[in-house]
Each structure stands twice: as structure tokens, then as C-alpha cells.
Design an enzyme around this catalytic site. Structure first.
Site, short mmCIF file in Angstrom:
data_model
loop_
_atom_site.label_atom_id
_atom_site.label_comp_id
_atom_site.label_asym_id
_atom_site.label_seq_id
_atom_site.Cartn_x
_atom_site.Cartn_y
_atom_site.Cartn_z
N HIS A 97 -0.95 1.34 15.70
CA HIS A 97 0.24 1.60 14.88
C HIS A 97 1.54 1.32 15.63
O HIS A 97 2.60 1.59 15.11
CB HIS A 97 0.25 3.06 14.41
CG HIS A 97 -0.68 3.36 13.29
ND1 HIS A 97 -2.04 3.34 13.42
CD2 HIS A 97 -0.45 3.68 11.99
CE1 HIS A 97 -2.61 3.66 12.26
NE2 HIS A 97 -1.67 3.87 11.38
N GLN A 125 2.13 -1.82 5.83
CA GLN A 125 2.36 -0.41 6.19
C GLN A 125 2.78 -0.21 7.64
O GLN A 125 3.63 0.62 7.95
CB GLN A 125 1.12 0.39 5.86
CG GLN A 125 1.40 1.86 5.67
CD GLN A 125 0.28 2.52 4.87
OE1 GLN A 125 -0.76 2.85 5.43
NE2 GLN A 125 0.49 2.69 3.59
N PHE A 126 2.17 -0.98 8.53
CA PHE A 126 2.56 -0.99 9.94
C PHE A 126 2.42 -2.44 10.41
O PHE A 126 1.53 -3.15 9.94
CB PHE A 126 1.64 -0.10 10.79
CG PHE A 126 1.82 1.37 10.52
CD1 PHE A 126 2.68 2.14 11.31
CD2 PHE A 126 1.13 1.98 9.49
CE1 PHE A 126 2.85 3.49 11.06
CE2 PHE A 126 1.30 3.34 9.23
CZ PHE A 126 2.16 4.10 10.03
N GLU A 130 0.84 -1.19 0.00
CA GLU A 130 0.00 0.00 0.00
C GLU A 130 0.88 1.25 0.00
O GLU A 130 1.70 1.42 0.90
CB GLU A 130 -0.91 -0.01 1.23
CG GLU A 130 -1.90 -1.18 1.21
CD GLU A 130 -2.39 -1.61 2.59
OE1 GLU A 130 -2.20 -0.87 3.56
OE2 GLU A 130 -2.95 -2.73 2.69
N PHE A 153 -0.80 -4.12 11.10
CA PHE A 153 -1.72 -4.50 10.03
C PHE A 153 -1.25 -5.75 9.31
O PHE A 153 -1.69 -6.05 8.20
CB PHE A 153 -1.93 -3.32 9.08
CG PHE A 153 -2.35 -2.07 9.80
CD1 PHE A 153 -3.35 -2.12 10.77
CD2 PHE A 153 -1.74 -0.85 9.56
CE1 PHE A 153 -3.73 -0.99 11.48
CE2 PHE A 153 -2.12 0.29 10.27
CZ PHE A 153 -3.12 0.22 11.24
N LEU A 156 -5.96 -2.15 -0.94
CA LEU A 156 -5.80 -2.15 0.50
C LEU A 156 -6.25 -3.50 1.07
O LEU A 156 -7.40 -3.65 1.50
CB LEU A 156 -6.63 -1.01 1.09
CG LEU A 156 -6.19 -0.35 2.38
CD1 LEU A 156 -7.09 0.83 2.71
CD2 LEU A 156 -6.08 -1.29 3.53
N ALA A 157 -5.37 -4.47 1.07
CA ALA A 157 -5.75 -5.82 1.49
C ALA A 157 -4.49 -6.61 1.79
O ALA A 157 -3.80 -7.07 0.88
CB ALA A 157 -6.56 -6.49 0.37
N GLU A 158 -4.20 -6.77 3.05
CA GLU A 158 -2.93 -7.38 3.45
C GLU A 158 -2.86 -8.86 3.13
O GLU A 158 -1.81 -9.39 2.75
CB GLU A 158 -2.67 -7.15 4.94
CG GLU A 158 -2.36 -5.70 5.29
CD GLU A 158 -3.57 -4.77 5.29
OE1 GLU A 158 -4.71 -5.29 5.27
OE2 GLU A 158 -3.40 -3.55 5.29
N PRO A 188 -4.27 -9.19 9.32
CA PRO A 188 -5.18 -9.71 8.28
C PRO A 188 -4.48 -10.73 7.37
O PRO A 188 -5.14 -11.56 6.75
CB PRO A 188 -5.58 -8.45 7.49
CG PRO A 188 -5.35 -7.31 8.43
CD PRO A 188 -4.19 -7.73 9.30
C1 LIG Z 1 -5.75 -3.09 7.97
C2 LIG Z 1 -5.12 -1.77 7.73
N1 LIG Z 1 -4.21 -1.64 6.76
C3 LIG Z 1 -3.59 -0.48 6.54
C4 LIG Z 1 -3.89 0.62 7.30
C5 LIG Z 1 -3.16 1.96 7.07
N2 LIG Z 1 -4.10 2.91 6.48
C6 LIG Z 1 -4.77 3.79 7.24
S1 LIG Z 1 -5.89 4.66 6.36
C7 LIG Z 1 -5.47 3.89 4.94
C8 LIG Z 1 -6.20 4.24 3.66
C9 LIG Z 1 -7.66 4.09 3.82
O1 LIG Z 1 -8.32 4.46 2.64
P1 LIG Z 1 -9.89 4.48 2.57
O2 LIG Z 1 -10.46 3.18 3.00
O3 LIG Z 1 -10.26 4.93 1.21
O4 LIG Z 1 -10.36 5.54 3.63
P2 LIG Z 1 -10.00 7.09 3.71
O5 LIG Z 1 -8.80 7.23 4.54
O6 LIG Z 1 -9.82 7.57 2.31
O7 LIG Z 1 -11.17 7.74 4.37
C10 LIG Z 1 -4.46 2.97 5.16
C11 LIG Z 1 -3.84 2.13 4.10
C12 LIG Z 1 -4.85 0.46 8.31
N3 LIG Z 1 -5.20 1.45 9.12
N4 LIG Z 1 -5.44 -0.74 8.50
MG LIG Z 2 -9.20 -11.93 5.91
#
Ligand SMILES: Cc1ncc(C[n+]2csc(CCOP(=O)(O)OP(=O)(O)O)c2C)c(N)n1
Ligand SMILES: [Mg+2]
Ligand SMILES: Cc1ncc(C[n+]2csc(CCOP(=O)(O)OP(=O)(O)O)c2C)c(N)n1
Ligand SMILES: [Mg+2]
Ligand SMILES: [Mg+2]
Lengths: 108, 367, 331, 331, 367
Positions: free
Chosen positions: C135, C88-89, C35, C92, C64-66, C95
Site C-alpha cells: 500500500h 485504490q492505491f 472500487e 494496485f 474489483l479489477a484494475e 494489474p
Molecule cells: C489488486 C488489488 N486491488 C485493490 C486492493 C484493495 N482491496 C483490499 S481488500 C479489497 C476488497 C476485497 O474483497 P474480497 O475479494 O471480497 O475479499 P474480502 O476482503 O471480502 O475478504 C480491496 C478492493 C487490493 N488489495 N489489491
Molecule cells: Mg491481468
């Protein structure tokens, strides 16, 4: 010592603060006792809470030396470990399981 | 044909970009409309101040919402008192509508768990940071409410990025199977941090993903608060009282844009053009609703100024209130792991307390 | 080490980037995915510039899918690529836990070597940067308990590049956790060329006769600070930076312990079930007879990682480390 | 214990069922959900008859999705139900790992007690029944490392019902792992009424002066067998069945260790990062001065659990346990 | 209009239940048709024998495939030599088509990892027991092949139950986004152990779930081997060589039935009626293809008997071969955890070997 330990446990004494009956010593002191051929169960502890220290063991060893014949029977046999400052090569596991068993059960 | 039965490719709209009425208006009192307007301005101002608090080091990382007020305020108003909200992490505006004081939102982003200590009478679940996980909580609670014989709706927010996670799929699928009274509200703001919507999925819309679960999906102009309200209201009503043979859940895709950074730690200029931002700013929900209300003479300059002043005062008060909450006592760390403190935690706590006693806070806070 | 001309002075996170850059140049099969790793260069800039250098087929922004990221990486690795997925962290990674545990660490065994899974799962870990909830995870112990995974945590810019290159070249999967607290805390000399720091070997950061202190990652700093403080009192710590959390370099820690007879372990993960227990068990399995005092575990508390207002109380600080070591020494 | 009239002679899995049955009768908020738990009564028949008794609103067959099952249970629990999700095998808990770690064990803390998560996640665990791949996991250590979870593993029919009832009544989440190897291996008296076996208390299964042997679940059997064999040679083992893996009943094991000075831990999970290390660390933290020999860990090997042709070599057998204990005793 | 562009609600069929041609036949040589017929009978017979081996204690738990031969053999034949198969755990028939000896399938279910030690020239991935996980592996490999510039198709099998897992969603979504040459072949056999298809999802078909990923989904009569072949062949061709603007992946839902138990550990009479089983037996793919081939005089009694005899011999040989493989050496446990044995495993191995040396196998096998 074994009998004492057993009796103590059976008597249900669960407070370990000041150990009585059980040998109370860090493993390295136990090792020293083995190396010097001291029956650690017969050593009085002078450390915190009656803990046996290296010094106690050495003192006991010196005392023993002056009286080897008498204690030879119930003293544990020294292991095949070289006495040293920690850097020397030490066979951590005894290779002589048989002897150790005998020794340990005797000690117990 | 209800709005929800429309082709998911068609976007529902009530107001166009200039605030002209282009669709059937929802039934909302003047008072309600002004309240919505005020809350949108409140959210916008809050956002500005929160970002600045972060810049000044008075708050940690913060996720701004500007541009998304229409979707948040419009949808939250569609809920009835007894309904529940399962937010993600960006819906500070919606939380206000549902009764969560701004102070709590501030506290949370100031690193204080009390921000998540929602009052008993506020039906809002704690913020969810792990993406899409809250969707399952909403489904579960919605399902539980039916098992208990309650009649409530459960709305959950998530982003466009969240639709890629397995939990999104499992949550919507369970909702379909168990006919849970859930409203899945996707704030499609076009970006998941730096990843654009097209990279998230090859489907033309997110709304059409509902087809996979056997219930309705609808795309709405997420920067049109009235359209959002209308669609969400229908979804909430259907959740509680569906027609014969109709499934209760709905997936709503609210098409919108985040004007600012993903969070205060993000620099959007690295991955998107100013042009794009400017284009979306034309759709800003606030002037849109304002112009609608002015046209109807519900608002005028004076009223708008009054509102802005009251909004500023409210945010200032909230900040002061949050900042005057003492830093949580470190002991609190140990308190809520379990209902009762188990022996190993008591020991750790005691060791901790003794050290603090001996050395003071400097034993922990040094670098 | 290379001479001055050939070294750069880099932060730890820059060294991550440099390691990736170097190995992507060396080996076309190496790809980076995750990501925000592409255009954005990673939320910590660990992949900065790689997208421009290697193109979108080798530096890939994913949905966005680990589980998707790791599960696809399994297929890619089996098909002959060497994926370096970024999560990313580390909070996460869960999953993807099923893919990591059920497949990443088992493909070789399951197929008796027919299929392998060379990949490096990178993730920043740990607390202390006032990050949002979830985080600040530090759960290296989860991965260390799974037999088929190696777990690496660097603590210096030099090691970071060398370990990362070793990890990418390793024929088996490596979980590579990066201490984000010290991503930019200091700089160090890093050779421009490629080099390996071997996986499975700890580094003695400070020699001492009195007590062995085992630590890794971000905790090396408070530990070294505590060691310096203690030295002023005449207590000499031998500080061992584990670097590889699994498998552990038993030889190095045991040898030190045989010398000192006392030990402490410092980690920020919760105590219960943490690596501190494993190390304690190893030491006394191998060298009980040298042991003079209990091995002291100085760790995060057994509570969920708190929001940042309290995180400094949660993490072992130099004073906590110092006090803990003192307890061992004075036993 | 209740008198003969009021007890049944049940297998361990029947006792699981009886515990569920009893508590579902006592408390309408208790519901059971999972794959095949309804009409089919569970693949091990642990929920047999419950569907007929309590209906499809309380004994619920779900879609095949573990994260869904656990994640929905979080919402249900927060909303006031007491869900008892079943995961069909503990090897299939990993898809739900994120929900378990990030939410189940943290909801109370995260909301400062406003929301709680009373639930019991049941899963059969362990090897030895010639099950297919991925069906023999024994990774209690994963859950024990997560601060907000309790982990319970019964080993007798009596304990099973009592612990399960305690777990369901517990205001916090409990991971309840059932030793499927002994699901039907023997029977025991189980009171018909409800009763609790407290979480957090170990049971001394056999008293002895020479060595403390800590174990749990399916490993209690080979351990007891080894203890009997050793007794014939005059070595008396004190066998402690932990029952609760997290939090561990430190008092009981330390007290025993102070008496014996020697200990072994027997578990079928891999050694590295397993609970054996945690117990070793605890013992020497509390009672080093009594320690006469290294704590011996007798465990599964640090390799992925093999297919069943080799599983008997993987699992600690009575002889392996015996030899391991002997090593400690003869040290 | 290609078959794949059909409305996913319409089921593709070539043969009706009696083997009459009701749709356009795929282009298959007589030889190929007979081979398919033979392999279906082989799979059926293998299945019978495997169940009986389990009953006799000569094999562990085994998942039978009877009823599903048409879907397996039909789809596997649609692959070209260079293509790859990512199976779940029930596709013993498909594996044979792709060159995996029956002996290996037996070994696997006899608890012997060598069953998964696929020969270098056999493009079949190891069996996947954790539901839906292999879908991601297939997507990843397919994607990797494109990155490498290869032109191959990657087919993965999974059940109706698997469509509920997050990994199904993530796998198909990635495939859509990265346009991976993957064929997602769902063996919808109506049951996930005891859970019926309707409890798995509220969508009318599984095929329609493809809508969520922006590519085609198609439902096919999974007990019609010719229809299965046809649909799969088109999907394979599209994967490698799509039309302009067309995405490569396809979701195929092959509607079928498992005649027997989920596994030998399962008792299906607890959860389903014999009537239902009987109804589906009318659709048995083997007599269907047989009657088609007899009508065309490709098969007659003699040929059928010959085939049956050869099939029985082949299975008997495979069983003998598998049973004569010695139990794996316990040392092998340690061998493949890593490419090289690390010190801690060497120690454990040595301790193990010493114990075995001292006590013999009885140290481990007692009980
Ligand atoms: C499981 C997971 N993976 C990665 C992250 C890091 N992260 C936080 S917000 C984000 C993007 C989210 O995008 P979206 O679902 O479109 O929501 P938005 O922030 O645009 O409101 C990511 C990758 C997280 N919080 N949780
Ligand atoms: Mg799953
Ligand atoms: C992740 C996971 N959860 C649960 C199981 C246990 N399990 C094995 S097969 C099965 C049902 C699968 O149903 P379906 O996907 O329809 O495939 P089928 O067996 O019908 O071919 C279940 C629940 C598993 N193997 N993996
Ligand atoms: Mg977004
Ligand atoms: Mg099925």
C-alpha cells in the site's frame, strides 16, 4: 596534459583518491578556467584531495596575465561566454564547435 | 453422485441455522470436532482482541474475520499434513489450524516481516494483499508438485471480489489445463469492502464460474463448518486422487458473511444496513456447531467455559509474545532483497548506518 | 487567488473531492469510476458525497479489477466521455499496467489523432501511514518513462484542485498521484470556483542562493523542514516542488541550478532508476558548467518497501534530507 | 575460452537455446514454459528441439496469459523448481507486470528468506526488425527500478549463454532481455560446455582515452561502428557493454570516466526516465571532478515506438551515435 | 426459444458443408447475399495478395485470414450502420464490410500509422495487437453509449487464445455487471499460433464461458456465413433491445479454422498436420455460400467470374493506392504523442531535424 593523462591511464593506476595527471576540478571551475583562458591542466589544486578551486584558477589567471605572451600558444581560447555571477546570460552550448574542438584537443 | 457433482446452484449444508442436522455428516471424530469448535472460538476471540489492539494503537490496520470462522476452520481441517495453504489476508483462523502461531499473524499486522517468515515445517505461503494474485501461486505450486511426482493438495483462499480479477481467471484456467491438484476456495462474504456481491458479477453464483474451466464448482453454506469440511475434503481427495476422466481442481464457493468492518480502517455502516448484519448473525457458525456438539453431549457448559478460558489465555500469550519481540532492526531492510548484498545496496546500507550512528534513530523517526 | 469569501480551508484530500465535484458540475462528460468510489465515497473519502450528488451513472462502483477499470475507461474516453478512474492505491495500478502503457498512452499516436484518450487515473501513493503491505508504493518513474503519459503529483490543497481540474480538461491522459501521507496533514485555502494550475510547471516553494532542492508530493514537507533547519546555519535552499513529474519543467530547475550550482533531489521512490537520475541528467545536460558539486539523490532505498515497523527508516526524513543537502553544499 | 574443438559458431538466438539446453541437462529442476515454446520451438526458435529432448513436462506450452505464466512460475519457484518462463515479446510482459513487481521481486524479502523466487523471465526486446505494433518495446528501465529484480541484456553469443546460465543459477529472479535485432545478425564462438558470465559485470568492448560510451544489447553494434568512425578522426572511444542493467557495474564505468572525463550513453529506450539518466547520475556522483562535458544521452525519442516505416528514424543509428559522441567530445 | 438460448454445446448451423440448408435461413435479400459472397471472395483474394506482397518484401509481417471469411463477413453484416467494431488484428474482411478501405489495412501492415487513422464516419476502432485488450475497450465504449443514452451495439473480435487472458474475463464480467450492449465474438480458429484449442482451456466449449458472466453464450459454425449472420444479428438486436430481465451481452464462439499460417512469420507445418487442414478445407465458407446461391440461381458461372474479376481489380487498386502513399514523414513520429508538442519533444524534434538536415536520411537509414 593529454599525453600525461594517457600515460597515467595506461600505467593502470586506478586509484582516484588523489588524482595525478587527470584534471580534478568541478565543472564550474573548469568553466571559469575557460573563461579566464587558464589551462586548467597546469593549475595546482589546493582544495580537498588536491581539487582545483576557483581561487586556484583565479590565482593562475593573475599569474598568466603577467606573462601573457609566453602562454598564449597553448592556452585555450576563451569561449563566447560572459563571465558573471550565474545570473547573466550564458550560451551553454558553444556555437563555435570548430574552435572548441581545436581547443579541446589541444588541451587534451 | 459426489457433493462436487451437484448443481452448483444448490448449496451444500449439513447443519441448519440452529445446528440441526440436515445433510449427511462428515466423518469426524469427537476430538476433531471439539478441536474445530475450539479453534473457531480462538479465531473469534483473537479477532476481538486484534481489533482492540488496533484501536489502542498497538497494531496497524487489521482485517477482521468474525463470521467467517466456519469456512476457515472447516476447510483448513480438510487438508492433510503435507498439503499447502495459499492464504489471502483474512484467514488468521485457517493459518492457526495449519500450524502458523498467532504470534506471527500479530507480528505481520504489527508491521513486522517476521510474521511472514513461516517455519520450515509449516506449509503456509505468505499473506497475499494484492487481490487474487495468490491464486496463481497456488496453481503454480500445485502444478509443480505434479511435475515432481508429489501427491499433495494446494488450497487457496480468496474473496468474492477476487473473482473479478484477471488472475482469478488465469489461475483457474491454468489449473484446468494442467490438471493441477488445487482447491480454489472462495470466501464469498457478500462484500468487497463496500461493493456488494451483485455488483461483482452478473452470474447467479460464483461456483458456476467453474464451468468456464471445465471442472467442478460447488456452493456450500460457508457458515456451516461441517458442510465446509465435507465439501473441501472431497475436493482435496479428488485433487490427489481423481476418478478416471475427472479433473483435479475444484472451485468452492463458501457463502458467508463478515460481521465486522472490512478492516479497522473501514466503516461498514456507510454502505450496509444493520438489518442485513443481524440477519446473517443468525447463521453464526459458532453457536451452530456448539449446539450440534451439545446435542451430542460432546460439549456442556463447563467444557465451553474451559475452552473459552484457554482460548483467552492463548490469545493473551500470543499478544504478549508478539509485543515482546523487539522492533526489527532497520538493517534487516537490506538483508533479504537478494541472497547476497550487491554493491549498491552495501553502499546504501553503509550510508544509512553511518547516519544512524551519527544521529541515532531520531534521524529517521521524527516527523 | 480568490478573496476570503470565496475560499474554503481544505485538506488535500478534500481538495481532490472539491476538484472532482467542480469539474463534474462543469462537464457532464466527466465520470468517476473505481472500487468503493460510490456509496462508500472512496476508502480515503476522496469521492465522498459525489454519488449522492451525481448519481450512480456518473459515480460508479466497479468490480474489483484494475485492468477492467482502466481498459473500460479507454473505450469510454474514445467514445467521448472523460473518465476519472480511481485506483485504490498506486500499488494496485500494476494489474492495469498493460492497458496504461499499451493503450492509454498511445491511442492518439496509434490512430494519428482519430481517437484520443482523455482520462485521469487517480491513485493515492507513498508511504508513512502504517498501511498494510503493497500500500506504500511510489513508482512515478514507471509512468514517467512511458512517452504518452503525463504524471502529476500535487503537494498542497490549492494545487491539488487546480491541477486536477487541468488534468481532467487535458485532452490527453494524466496519471494523477496523490500523496496520501499528507491527505489530512494540514489545510490550505482553496477557491470555491474553478481554476487551473497548469500541468508542466514547477513551483518554487522557497527561494535560496546556495542549493537547489527538487522534490514533490509528500517529500516537500521534510524537504522544507530541512531547508528551514539549514537556513539557521546560513545555508539557503531553493526548494522546487516539481508538481508535474512528466514532462518536467526543465526551465525552472535549470534556471535555479544556474544560480546555485548545487542541487539535491528528494523522492521516496527507490533510487535506482528513479526520477532523481533523470533530473540529474537534465541539470548537467543544460548547465554542467555551473555545477559545483554532485547532485545528491536523497531517496528511498533500493529494497522493497518494508512493512510499516521500518517504514520511517525507509523514507527520507528531515534529517536525512538535511544531511544530504549538506553533503552537496559542503562538497 | 575453450579451445576450437569444444566451441560452436552460433548466432545469439542459438546461444540462448544452447544455454537453456545446457542448464536443463545440468539441472532437472529447470523447466521452460510459455506461449509456443514447445512443439513450435518458440516464435524465434529460441527453444527449438528442447521439447523433443526434455519432453512436455519440462518444455511447456501454456495458455495465452502472461500473468498466468509468471504467476504460476512464482508458485513453481517457491515449490522448488527453477522456471524459465518465456514472454513472447517484451511488449507483452505488461499483463504480468503486477506479478513481476509485486511478487517475483519481493518473495524473498516478504518472507525473510523463507521463500525464494529463482526464475529467469526471458523476452526478446527492441526494435529494428519491421515487427508489428507493440513488438518493439525496450523498457528495461521499468524492471531496473524495481529493487528486487536483476536485469540482464547480452549482446554477443558468448555472453548470452554464459549470462543465461548464471541467471538460471542465480538464487534470485532475473529479467533476461534478448536483443532480437541481433538474434541472427552474426555468429560467435560459444563453448559447448557450460560456463558462467557473471551477472553485474560490464565488458569493455573497446578501449579508448577520449570518451566513455556506455551501451548494451542491440545498440552495441551502432555504437561500435560509430566508435570506429570516430577513431579515424582520432577520437578514441572506450565502449562499455553494460550486460547487466541492474545492478549496474558502477566500478567499471566510473573508472573509465575518470580516465576520459567524457561520456555518452546509448540506448534505444525512450530518453525520459531511461537508464541513461541513472548512469549520468552515477557518474557525476562518483566522478564529477573528472567531468569535462555533459554526459550525452543518445536514445530513442520520447514518443511511442512508431510502426516500422519509421522505426529506423526512431532508433539510434551509427550516425546519430557518432554525432552524439562528437558533441560530448567537442564540448 | 431464441438461438442464443440454446445449449451452448449445440452448434448453430444453417448450411451444411455442401451448402445445403439445414437450419432456418436468416432474412437476407439476394443483393445482400451476393454482397456477402463478393466480400468473402474479396477477403480471400486480398489475403492471397497480401501474403505475396510480404513474400516480395513489399509488406511486413501479415496475419492471413483465409478460412475465416464466413465468420468475419457474416458477423460484420449483422451490425447496423451506427454500431461499432473493435477488431483484433486479423479481421481485414470485417473491416471492409464496415467501410474501412483495404488501402488502410495495407498501409497498417506496411508499417504506416495512417492505416489506423480511421475516417470519422467509419465506426471501427484501431487494430489491437496485445491479445484481448480490445475486449475491454469494446465493453467500455458499449457501456459509455448506454450512459449517454445511445442505442448502439459494440462488437469485438478476438481469438480462442484470447479467452485465456485476464482482460477477456474482466471485459465480459464488466459487460455483465453494467449490462453493456456488447457482442463478444470469438473467432475460434483452433489455434493460437502453435497452441491448440485444447491447450487453451479445459472447458468443452468457449461459448460456455458465458455462464461465468450471467449472460448467454452460443457456439456457431463459424464457416457458415448464414449461421454466423443469424446468431450475430440476434445478439446485436438483443444488445440494443433486450427482453425484460435479459442481459444485453452475448458471447459468440464461431468455430472455424485458419487455413494458412498464423502470420507470414509462422510455419504451421511444425505444429499441425496437413490432414487436419484438409479436413477443415471441406468446410470452406466460400464454396458453401456459392453453392447455396447457385442452387437458388442467384449466381451462375458468369456472375462468379465477373465477381472474381472485380474483386481482383479492387485489390489491385488498393495495393497500388497503398504503395503510392509516400513513406510517412519522420516528423510525424512527434506529432501525435500529445495534442500539443511539449517542450521536451520540441527539443528532440529539433535535434532530430537538424541531424536530418545535416546528414540526410542516410543518418538514420544506414545499416
Ligand atoms: C489488486 C488489488 N486491488 C485493490 C486492493 C484493495 N482491496 C483490499 S481488500 C479489497 C476488497 C476485497 O474483497 P474480497 O475479494 O471480497 O475479499 P474480502 O476482503 O471480502 O475478504 C480491496 C478492493 C487490493 N488489495 N489489491
Ligand atoms: Mg491481468
Ligand atoms: C498479450 C499478448 N501476448 C502475446 C502476443 C503474441 N501473439 C500474437 S497472436 C498470438 C496468438 C493469438 O491466438 P488467438 O487468440 O487464438 O488468435 P488468432 O491469432 O488465432 O486469430 C500470440 C501469442 C500478443 N500479441 N499479445
Ligand atoms: Mg468479500
Ligand atoms: Mg486462434
Amino acid at each position: 596534459a593529454g599525453a600525461e593523462a594517457g600515460a597515467e591511464a595506461e600505467s593502470g593506476d586506478d586509484e582516484a583518491e588523489t588524482p595525478s595527471g587527470r584534471v580534478f576540478a568541478p565543472p564550474n571551475v573548469r568553466r571559469l578556467a575557460r573563461e579566464l583562458g587558464v589551462d586548467i591542466a597546469s593549475v595546482d589544486g589546493s582544495g580537498p584531495s588536491g581539487r582545483i578551486t576557483e581561487g586556484d584558477v583565479r590565482t593562475a589567471a593573475e599569474a598568466d596575465e603577467s606573462d601573457t605572451a609566453e602562454t598564449a600558444d597553448d592556452a585555450p581560447e576563451p569561449r563566447s561566454v560572459s563571465v558573471g555571477d550565474g545570473e547573466s546570460s550564458v550560451s551553454k552550448r558553444t556555437t563555435d564547435g570548430e574552435t572548441a574542438t581545436t581547443v579541446e584537443s589541444a588541451a587534451r | 453422485m459426489s457433493t462436487l457433482e451437484r448443481d452448483p446452484l444448490e448449496q451444500v449444508q449439513v447443519l441448519d441455522e440452529d445446528g440441526n442436522v440436515v445433510g449427511e455428516e462428515p466423518d469426524l471424530s469427537e476430538e476433531k470436532l471439539v478441536e474445530m469448535y475450539r479453534q473457531m472460538r480462538l479465531a473469534r476471540h483473537f479477532d476481538k482482541r486484534a481489533v482492540s489492539l488496533q484501536r489502542q494503537g498497538r497494531m496497524g490496520t487489521y482485517p477482521p474475520l468474525s463470521g467467517q470462522e466456519g469456512a476457515q476452520i472447516g476447510s483448513a481441517h480438510a487438508l492433510d499434513d503435507e498439503d499447502w495453504l495459499f492464504p489471502s489476508y483474512r484467514e488468521h483462523g485457517a493459518a492457526v489450524v495449519r500450524g502458523l502461531p498467532l504470534k506471527q499473524t500479530l507480528l505481520y499486522w504489527m508491521g513486522h516481516e517476521d510474521g511472514n517468515k513461516v517455519a520450515e515445517d509449516v506449509n503456509v505461503f505468505p499473506v497475499a494483499v494484492p487481490i487474487a494474485t495468490q491464486i496463481l501461486h497456488a496453481t503454480g505450486a500445485a502444478w509443480a508438485s505434479r511435475l515432481k511426482g508429489d501427491e499433495k493438495a494446494f488450497l487457496t483462499y480468496f474473496g468474492d471480489g477476487a473473482t473479478s480479477e484477471g488472475d482469478f481467471h488465469e489461475g483457474l484456467n491454468f489449473a484446468g489445463v494442467f490438471d493441477a491438484p488445487a482447491v480454489f476456495f472462495c470466501n464469498n462474504n457478500q462484500w468487497a469492502i463496500s461493493v456488494p456481491r451483485e455488483r461483482q458479477t452478473a452470474s447467479e453464483t460464483l461456483a458456476q464460474k467453474a464451468v468456464a474451466y471445465g471442472f467442478e464448482g460447488v456452493q456450500v453454506d460457508g457458515m456451516d463448518p461441517l458442510a465446509v469440511y465435507k465439501v473441501t475434503r472431497e475436493a482435496v481427495e479428488k485433487a490427489k486422487n481423481p476418478d478416471e476422466g475427472e479433473l483435479r481442481p475444484t472451485l468452492i464457493e463458501a457463502v458467508q458473511y463478515r460481521f465486522g468492518a472490512h478492516t479497522t480502517a473501514d466503516d461498514p455502516t456507510v454502505y450496509r444496513d444493520d438489518d442485513e448484519v443481524e440477519r446473517w448473525k443468525q447463521k453464526d457458525p459458532i453457536p451452530r456447531l456448539e449446539s450440534y456438539l451439545r446435542d451430542r453431549e460432546i460439549l456442556d457448559d463447563e467444557r465451553v467455559e474451559e475452552i473459552q478460558a484457554s482460548v483467552e489465555a492463548e490469545v493473551a500469550d500470543a499478544i504478549e509474545a508478539a509485543e515482546s519481540v523487539p522492533r526489527p532492526e532497520p538493517e534487516e531492510m537490506f538483508e533479504h532483497t537478494f541472497a547476497e548484498l550487491p554493491p549498491h545496496l552495501r553502499e546504501q546500507y553503509e550510508e544509512f548506518a553511518a547516519l544512524r550512528e551519527r544521529h541515532g534513530d531520531s534521524a529517521f523517526l521524527e516527523d | 487567488m480568490a478573496d476570503a469569501q470565496q475560499t474554503q480551508n481544505l485538506t488535500l484530500v478534500q481538495s481532490v473531492r472539491d476538484g472532482l465535484y467542480t469539474e463534474m458540475h462543469n462537464d457532464d462528460e466527466v465520470i468517476v469510476l473505481g472500487e468503493d468510489v460510490g456509496k462508500n465515497g472512496g476508502v480515503f473519502r476522496a469521492t465522498e458525497g459525489l454519488y449522492d450528488e451525481f448519481g450512480e451513472d456518473r459515480v460508479i462502483d466497479t468490480p474489483l479489477a484494475e485492468s477492467g477499470i482502466v481498459g473500460c475507461s479507454v473505450g469510454m474516453a474514445a467514445y467521448g466521455l472523460k473518465p476519472v478512474p480511481e485506483i485504490q492505491f498506486s500499488g494496485f495500478m500494476y494489474p492495469a499496467f498493460d492497458q496504461i502503457v499499451s493503450h492509454v498512452g498511445r491511442l492518439r499516436t496509434r490512430s494519428r489523432g482519430r481517437f484520443t484518450c482523455p482520462m485521469v487515473i487517480r491513485a493515492p501513493y507513498g508511504g508513512g501511514i502504517r498501511a498494510p503491505e503493497h500500500h506504500s508504493e511510489s513508482k512515478e518513474a514507471f509512468y514517467a518513462h512511458e512517452p504518452g503519459l503525463k504524471v502529476v503529483i500535487p503537494s498542497t490543497p490549492y494545487d491539488t484542485k487546480g491541477l486536477l481540474i487541468s488534468a481532467i480538461r487535458d485532452p490527453d491522459p494524466v496519471i494523477f498521484l496523490e500523496p496520501k501521507l499528507i491527505y489530512r496533514a494540514f489545510r490550505g485555502d482553496v477557491p470555491e470556483d474553478d481554476y487551473e494550475v497548469p500541468i508542466g510547471e514547477a513551483a518554487v516553494r522557497r527561494e535560496g542562493e546556495d542549493v537547489t532542492v527538487v522534490t514533490w508530493g509528500a517529500m516537500t514537507r521534510p524537504t522544507m523542514e530541512a531547508a528551514e533547519n539549514l537556513a539557521e546555519e546560513g545555508v539557503e535552499c531553493e526548494v522546487i516542488d516539481l508538481r508535474t513529474i512528466s514532462p518536467i519543467d526543465k526551465e525552472t530547475i535549470v534556471e535555479s541550478f544556474e544560480k546555485t550550482g548545487r542541487a539535491a533531489v528528494v523522492h521516496e521512490a527507490p533510487k535506482k532508476g528513479g526520477i532523481g537520475g533523470e533530473i540529474t541528467a537534465m541539470l548537467q545536460e543544460e548547465a554542467l558548467l555551473y555545477q559545483e558539486a554532485p547532485v545528491k539523490r536523497i531517496t528511498g532505498f533500493d529494497v522493497p518497501f518494508p512493512l510499516y515497523a521500518l517504514e520511517d527508516y525507509y523514507l527520507p526524513s528531515p534529517t536525512r534530507v538535511e544531511e544530504g543537502i549538506r553533503e552537496t553544499v559542503e562538497f
